[in-house]
Motif scaffolding. Sequence first.
Motif: not given
Length: 255
Positions: A11-21, A169-170, A175-177
């Motif tokens: 998830s760290f590399t997938e980008g979880v926590g930094d979701e686009l619209p 993130s919550a 991480l968040n963006s």
Amino acid sequence: MFHSYAAIGDSFTEGVGDELPDGVSRGWADFVALGLAKAAAPEPVRYANLAIRGRKLGPIIDEQLDAAIALGPEVISFNGGGNDMLRPRMPEEVVADRFRLAIHRIRDAGIHVLMLSGANPTDHLPLGRVFDARGARLTVALQDLAQLDGVTFVDNFGDRSLRDIRYWSADKLHLNSLGHAKVASNVLTALGVPVPDEWGVAEVAAAPAGQKSRNTATYYREYVLPWIGRRLTGRSSGDGRTAKRPTLEPVALDA
């Protein structure tokens, strides 16, 4: 300067926590690809991301490593072991040995290795001290790999500024963006590539630190208990998911 880049991991590399619209996760690897593309312009940079959330180190290696090598990129970023650390028992020597073998397989293929430790969330998690000790031992056990030719090591776990709650993130696990942008800046700096000013990384880092958070009953109900439920039933947040960017595709500079 690298013109093709593939990322593997969880998830760290997938980008979880930094979701686009649109619900797609972006994350640090996407930022790194964009930074490479901006620095290389007008030459194109191609980028693939095979990471899938919830994966332990074994499945990352078994399911993603050969596929990434087969793409023939100039550089592969490799991170894993975070989900292993969160299990009740972690076979540390086994995890370290598998990590080491993966790094050598990438090098043997003539591909530069971008080796990362994940950011450290343990200041904010239940049982954080246990996970912190595991992560520190794993980082030390693999430190010698950073000295190898063809390896660039980015120690996000040891970056104390990334522990600030402003970067998380919550769920306090991802991480968040802002956090993903900070990791990307660490990576680009290690590669000698300029960090785009518009990301605002320097300004955020210069701001006062956030207040230490508390883990309320709501936090346990919304995040901790569902995670425990998945562990007890053998499920993963990545079940049924596929890589978001499985092939090398040109990076859009307006991303």
